[in-house]
Design a protein around this motif. Structure first.
Motif, PDB file in Angstrom:
ATOM      1  N   LYS A 204      14.118  -8.684   0.558  1.00 45.42           N
ATOM      2  CA  LYS A 204      15.544  -7.889   0.589  1.00 45.42           C
ATOM      3  C   LYS A 204      16.180  -7.710   2.151  1.00 45.42           C
ATOM      4  N   ALA A 205      15.187  -8.228   2.876  1.00 48.74           N
ATOM      5  CA  ALA A 205      14.995  -7.555   4.456  1.00 48.74           C
ATOM      6  C   ALA A 205      16.182  -8.544   4.493  1.00 48.74           C
ATOM      7  N   ASP A 206      17.162  -8.092   5.888  1.00 53.08           N
ATOM      8  CA  ASP A 206      18.578  -8.546   6.779  1.00 53.08           C
ATOM      9  C   ASP A 206      17.986  -8.863   7.740  1.00 53.08           C
ATOM     10  N   PRO A 207      17.736  -9.438   8.250  1.00 53.62           N
ATOM     11  CA  PRO A 207      17.176  -9.887   9.883  1.00 53.62           C
ATOM     12  C   PRO A 207      18.244  -9.274  11.195  1.00 53.62           C
ATOM     13  N   ILE A 208      17.879  -8.714  12.374  1.00 47.93           N
ATOM     14  CA  ILE A 208      19.091  -8.602  13.659  1.00 47.93           C
ATOM     15  C   ILE A 208      18.815 -10.292  13.753  1.00 47.93           C
ATOM     16  N   LEU A 209      18.494 -11.402  13.825  1.00 49.11           N
ATOM     17  CA  LEU A 209      18.611 -11.828  15.314  1.00 49.11           C
ATOM     18  C   LEU A 209      18.425 -13.484  13.953  1.00 49.11           C
ATOM     19  N   LYS A 210      19.216 -14.381  13.805  1.00 50.50           N
ATOM     20  CA  LYS A 210      18.638 -15.583  13.377  1.00 50.50           C
ATOM     21  C   LYS A 210      18.503 -16.831  14.947  1.00 50.50           C
TER      22      LYS A 210
ATOM     23  N   LEU B 206       0.693  -0.410   0.315  1.00 51.21           N
ATOM     24  CA  LEU B 206       0.059   0.138   0.128  1.00 51.21           C
ATOM     25  C   LEU B 206       0.482   1.361   0.265  1.00 51.21           C
ATOM     26  N   ALA B 207       1.743   0.777   0.982  1.00 51.89           N
ATOM     27  CA  ALA B 207       3.148   2.260   1.009  1.00 51.89           C
ATOM     28  C   ALA B 207       4.711   1.992   0.408  1.00 51.89           C
ATOM     29  N   PRO B 208       4.966   1.815  -0.719  1.00 54.29           N
ATOM     30  CA  PRO B 208       6.227   0.738  -0.679  1.00 54.29           C
ATOM     31  C   PRO B 208       7.634   1.960  -0.155  1.00 54.29           C
ATOM     32  N   ALA B 209       6.647   3.444   0.746  1.00 53.55           N
ATOM     33  CA  ALA B 209       7.673   3.490   1.295  1.00 53.55           C
ATOM     34  C   ALA B 209       8.238   3.223   2.826  1.00 53.55           C
ATOM     35  N   ILE B 210       7.765   2.835   3.337  1.00 55.77           N
ATOM     36  CA  ILE B 210       7.242   1.730   4.726  1.00 55.77           C
ATOM     37  C   ILE B 210       8.801   1.420   4.741  1.00 55.77           C
ATOM     38  N   GLY B 211       9.431   1.062   3.581  1.00 58.18           N
ATOM     39  CA  GLY B 211      10.654   0.100   4.359  1.00 58.18           C
ATOM     40  C   GLY B 211      11.801   0.991   4.589  1.00 58.18           C
ATOM     41  N   GLU B 212      11.808   2.313   4.152  1.00 53.93           N
ATOM     42  CA  GLU B 212      12.709   3.223   5.085  1.00 53.93           C
ATOM     43  C   GLU B 212      12.902   3.109   6.535  1.00 53.93           C
ATOM     44  N   TYR B 213      11.837   3.205   7.088  1.00 52.91           N
ATOM     45  CA  TYR B 213      11.031   2.969   8.763  1.00 52.91           C
ATOM     46  C   TYR B 213      11.095   1.691   9.027  1.00 52.91           C
ATOM     47  N   ALA B 214      11.498   0.686   8.884  1.00 57.13           N
ATOM     48  CA  ALA B 214      11.356  -1.142   9.083  1.00 57.13           C
ATOM     49  C   ALA B 214      12.129  -2.012   9.425  1.00 57.13           C
ATOM     50  N   ILE B 215      12.503  -1.843  10.599  1.00 56.30           N
ATOM     51  CA  ILE B 215      13.676  -2.821  10.942  1.00 56.30           C
ATOM     52  C   ILE B 215      12.982  -4.554  10.914  1.00 56.30           C
ATOM     53  N   PHE B 216      13.464  -5.062  10.477  1.00 54.68           N
ATOM     54  CA  PHE B 216      13.504  -6.319  10.479  1.00 54.68           C
ATOM     55  C   PHE B 216      14.395  -7.599  11.824  1.00 54.68           C
ATOM     56  N   CYS B 217      13.313  -7.761  13.325  1.00 52.78           N
ATOM     57  CA  CYS B 217      14.265  -8.050  13.703  1.00 52.78           C
ATOM     58  C   CYS B 217      15.199  -9.497  13.657  1.00 52.78           C
ATOM     59  N   HIS B 218      14.224 -10.776  13.274  1.00 47.89           N
ATOM     60  CA  HIS B 218      14.472 -11.592  12.976  1.00 47.89           C
ATOM     61  C   HIS B 218      14.268 -13.070  12.447  1.00 47.89           C
ATOM     62  N   ARG B 219      14.952 -13.395  12.167  1.00 47.29           N
ATOM     63  CA  ARG B 219      14.014 -14.702  10.757  1.00 47.29           C
ATOM     64  C   ARG B 219      13.783 -16.231  12.052  1.00 47.29           C
ATOM     65  N   SER B 220      12.516 -16.363  11.145  1.00 49.12           N
ATOM     66  CA  SER B 220      11.269 -17.176  12.017  1.00 49.12           C
ATOM     67  C   SER B 220      11.948 -18.710  11.707  1.00 49.12           C
ATOM     68  N   MET B 221      11.364 -19.765  11.860  1.00 53.15           N
ATOM     69  CA  MET B 221      11.498 -20.791  11.644  1.00 53.15           C
ATOM     70  C   MET B 221      10.884 -21.562  10.665  1.00 53.15           C
ATOM     71  N   GLU B 222       9.536 -20.603  10.778  1.00 55.06           N
ATOM     72  CA  GLU B 222       8.892 -20.921   9.733  1.00 55.06           C
ATOM     73  C   GLU B 222       9.352 -20.558   7.894  1.00 55.06           C
ATOM     74  N   GLN B 223       9.205 -21.568   7.176  1.00 56.05           N
ATOM     75  CA  GLN B 223       9.316 -21.840   6.333  1.00 56.05           C
ATOM     76  C   GLN B 223       8.684 -20.144   5.232  1.00 56.05           C
ATOM     77  N   GLY B 224       7.483 -19.812   5.197  1.00 57.42           N
ATOM     78  CA  GLY B 224       7.515 -18.986   4.692  1.00 57.42           C
ATOM     79  C   GLY B 224       7.996 -17.805   4.683  1.00 57.42           C
ATOM     80  N   HIS B 225       7.847 -17.604   6.388  1.00 57.06           N
ATOM     81  CA  HIS B 225       8.728 -16.310   6.924  1.00 57.06           C
ATOM     82  C   HIS B 225      10.063 -15.784   6.056  1.00 57.06           C
ATOM     83  N   GLN B 226      10.790 -16.637   5.845  1.00 51.54           N
ATOM     84  CA  GLN B 226      12.257 -16.709   5.031  1.00 51.54           C
ATOM     85  C   GLN B 226      11.660 -16.155   3.910  1.00 51.54           C
ATOM     86  N   HIS B 227      10.986 -17.070   3.021  1.00 50.79           N
ATOM     87  CA  HIS B 227      10.645 -16.504   1.664  1.00 50.79           C
ATOM     88  C   HIS B 227      10.614 -14.785   1.746  1.00 50.79           C
ATOM     89  N   MET B 228       9.913 -14.610   2.764  1.00 52.51           N
ATOM     90  CA  MET B 228       8.897 -13.455   2.751  1.00 52.51           C
ATOM     91  C   MET B 228      10.296 -12.637   2.893  1.00 52.51           C
TER      92      MET B 228
END
Length: 348
Positions: free
Chosen positions: A302-308, A275-297
């Motif tokens: 092109k997100a680099d999460p802080i924690l794995k 809905l608003a691609p500019a939000i990408g500049e404000y977001a921090i992805f905190c971790h990568r889940s064990m859910e396979q869908g989350h890893q694909h998302m």
């Protein structure tokens, strides 16, 4: 939808970019030696438009809602667990309570659509849109009117904590069946096959997992032509997910730092991003889940999460665990000596 049109997110001004990079590079360390901490410090300073960025009054908002699809057996847990876990949050006994206390993060629980009536509590917001969504295997989860109410609910909660001076917040959720909703959102919003999106959620057995996949494939066949993010949300999302979409959009609009948790929260973010691609500049992805869908998302974003750390709990737990690393990134940015301050020779 008029409300969405008013949730426009401004792009970040890049006037300070060169000065911010210079400040980071002049610290007493080899270039890039603090890795992701350097990128985090730059992002936060850029959002705030400040050479001395700070994190103020951090919050985690946990949105809760029931899902009609849960009655079809897509979860290992009964639907009553939604309200029981909300009660646990309010009693301070859940994982998110423990981590939020540890890191001095305020917490608020929002009943966006739980099939239960709660007593008043200082940490509870009674924002119930309805007693859970409809079963999307039979009909769309909600009407356009209810979808807009949920968006407004999320935005209002962000406005309320912004008035308390909060400039950094994480989004968590609770809702039995919501990994099914998130899987459908991901598949439609990214136009990827459902088998890349569906996971075991709350710990399904092989037989239960096969049942879940079969039901969600039936749902996909029932709604073949959905394209717009709002139509997709109305058809598959829970009230708690839509409220998170509204909250994420409002937080970015308010130039706040937005912390994204796991699979469900990232699905909400994905809808907000469409809905608003500019939000990408404000977001921090905190971790990568064990859910396979989350890893694909995360890969698609092109997100680099802080924690794995193999987390798959939700509730905003990844946000609370990542928060001290954000603090560290700003502490080095604001307090670490430069080569000139310390009298240390720079690399020739």
């Amino acid at each position: 939808m008029e409300f969405i049109r008013r949730l426009r997110v401004p792009p970040i001004d890049d006037t300070l970019d060169a000065a911010l990079h210079q400040k980071i590079d002049q610290k007493t360390k080899p270039l890039g030696a603090l890795g992701q901490l350097e990128r985090l410090a730059f992002q936060v300073a850029r959002i705030q438009g400040s050479m001395t960025p700070t994190l103020k009054n951090p919050y985690i908002l946990v949105f809760a809602g029931d899902h009609g699809v849960a009655k079809s057996g897509v979860s290992a847990y009964p639907q009553d667990v939604t309200w029981q876990m909300v009660h646990n949050f309010l009693q301070g006994g859940a994982a998110i309570n423990v981590f939020a206390r540890q890191h001095n993060i305020s917490m608020r629980v929002i009943d966006a659509g739980v099939n239960h009536e709660f007593e008043d509590h200082p940490q509870l917001v009674k924002g119930k849109i309805g007693p859970g969504t409809a079963n999307f295997l039979e009909q769309p989860a909600m009407s356009e009117e209810l979808c807009e109410k949920a968006l407004r609910l999320g935005a209002a909660q962000v406005d309320a904590i912004a008035e308390e001076g909060c400039n950094v917040l994480g989004f968590g959720e609770m809702g039995i069946g919501n990994t099914s909703s998130a899987s459908m959102l991901m598949s439609y919003l990214l136009d990827v096959p459902l088998e890349h999106c569906v996971g075991r959620g709350t710990g399904l057995s092989d037989e239960q997992f096969e049942h879940k996949v079969k039901l969600l494939q039936q749902a996909a066949e029932k709604y073949p032509n959905l394209k717009s993010p709002i139509d997709i949300l109305q058809t598959f999302a829970g009230f708690e997910i839509v409220a998170m979409v509204g909250g994420i959009l409002r937080a970015a609009q308010n130039r706040m730092l937005v912390l994204i948790d796991g699979f469900i929260a990232t699905a909400a973010y994905l809808a907000a991003y469409k809905l608003a691609p500019a939000i990408g500049e404000y977001a921090i992805f905190c971790h990568r889940s064990m859910e396979q869908g989350h890893q694909h998302m995360l890969e698609a974003l092109k997100a680099d999460p802080i924690l794995k750390m193999d987390l798959r709990l939700g509730e905003g737990t990844g946000c609370a665990l990542a928060y001290p690393l954000l603090q560290s990134s700003l502490n080095f940015f604001n307090e670490m000596a430069s080569f000139a301050d310390a009298g240390v020779s720079e690399k020739s």
